[in-house]
Design a protein around this motif. Structure first.
Motif, short mmCIF file in Angstrom:
data_model
loop_
_atom_site.label_atom_id
_atom_site.label_comp_id
_atom_site.label_asym_id
_atom_site.label_seq_id
_atom_site.Cartn_x
_atom_site.Cartn_y
_atom_site.Cartn_z
N PRO A 13 0.74 -1.20 -0.30
CA PRO A 13 0.51 -0.40 0.08
C PRO A 13 0.75 1.66 0.06
O PRO A 13 2.10 1.19 -0.01
CB PRO A 13 -0.97 -0.28 1.10
CG PRO A 13 -0.20 -1.07 2.01
CD PRO A 13 0.31 -2.02 1.35
N LEU A 14 0.29 2.32 -0.91
CA LEU A 14 0.51 3.40 -0.96
C LEU A 14 -0.17 4.91 1.02
O LEU A 14 -0.99 4.48 0.42
CB LEU A 14 0.95 3.87 -1.61
CG LEU A 14 1.34 5.94 -2.01
CD1 LEU A 14 2.94 6.01 -1.47
CD2 LEU A 14 0.93 6.33 -3.10
N ARG A 28 -5.70 16.45 0.45
CA ARG A 28 -6.69 14.73 -0.13
C ARG A 28 -6.51 14.73 -1.44
O ARG A 28 -6.84 13.57 -2.08
CB ARG A 28 -8.02 15.04 0.21
CG ARG A 28 -8.07 15.07 1.61
CD ARG A 28 -9.12 14.61 2.65
NE ARG A 28 -9.93 15.90 2.25
CZ ARG A 28 -10.47 17.25 3.07
NH1 ARG A 28 -9.83 16.51 4.52
NH2 ARG A 28 -11.44 17.94 2.89
N ARG A 29 -6.83 16.02 -2.49
CA ARG A 29 -6.23 15.89 -4.86
C ARG A 29 -5.66 15.41 -4.38
O ARG A 29 -5.32 14.18 -5.13
CB ARG A 29 -6.74 17.28 -4.65
CG ARG A 29 -7.27 17.35 -5.71
CD ARG A 29 -7.66 18.69 -6.46
NE ARG A 29 -8.88 19.71 -5.66
CZ ARG A 29 -8.18 20.68 -4.45
NH1 ARG A 29 -7.15 21.14 -4.78
NH2 ARG A 29 -9.21 21.05 -3.84
N LEU A 30 -4.14 15.99 -3.77
CA LEU A 30 -2.96 15.45 -4.61
C LEU A 30 -3.21 13.54 -4.69
O LEU A 30 -2.71 12.64 -4.61
CB LEU A 30 -2.00 15.26 -3.55
CG LEU A 30 -1.45 17.61 -4.43
CD1 LEU A 30 -0.67 18.08 -3.20
CD2 LEU A 30 -0.27 17.04 -5.68
N CYS A 31 -2.99 13.15 -2.89
CA CYS A 31 -3.47 11.66 -2.55
C CYS A 31 -4.37 10.80 -3.52
O CYS A 31 -4.06 10.07 -4.16
CB CYS A 31 -3.33 11.48 -0.78
SG CYS A 31 -2.60 12.09 0.22
N ASN A 32 -5.28 11.66 -3.69
CA ASN A 32 -6.05 10.97 -4.71
C ASN A 32 -5.83 10.87 -6.12
O ASN A 32 -5.03 10.28 -6.58
CB ASN A 32 -7.82 11.64 -4.86
CG ASN A 32 -8.08 11.30 -5.65
OD1 ASN A 32 -8.17 9.74 -5.48
ND2 ASN A 32 -10.07 11.62 -5.70
N ALA A 36 -2.88 6.94 -3.44
CA ALA A 36 -2.93 6.72 -2.54
C ALA A 36 -4.10 5.66 -1.69
O ALA A 36 -5.60 5.76 -2.01
CB ALA A 36 -3.07 8.10 -1.47
N ASP A 37 -3.90 4.61 -1.56
CA ASP A 37 -4.42 3.93 -1.13
C ASP A 37 -5.57 3.16 -0.01
O ASP A 37 -6.14 3.52 0.75
CB ASP A 37 -3.77 2.00 -0.91
CG ASP A 37 -2.97 1.54 -2.33
OD1 ASP A 37 -4.07 1.87 -3.67
OD2 ASP A 37 -1.41 1.22 -2.37
#
Length: 45
Positions: A13-14, A28-32, A36-37
């Motif tokens: 997982p990331l 959150r936008r960048l992770c999505n 990102a898991d």
């Protein structure tokens, strides 16, 4: 496979977390965007 409660994560997982004082919506936008898991936040509400 990693399981946390009823959430199953892939084999590798990331997992990301924000740095202090970084606003959550852009984080959150960048992770999505970068796949990102799982992510968590600086504070628990």
């Amino acid at each position: 496979m990693i399981k946390i409660g009823n959430i199953e994560l892939p084999e590798f997982p990331l997992v990301l977390a924000p740095m202090e004082d970084v606003s959550d919506p852009p984080y959150r936008r960048l992770c999505n965007m970068h796949g990102a898991d799982m992510m968590y936040y600086e504070f628990i509400f």
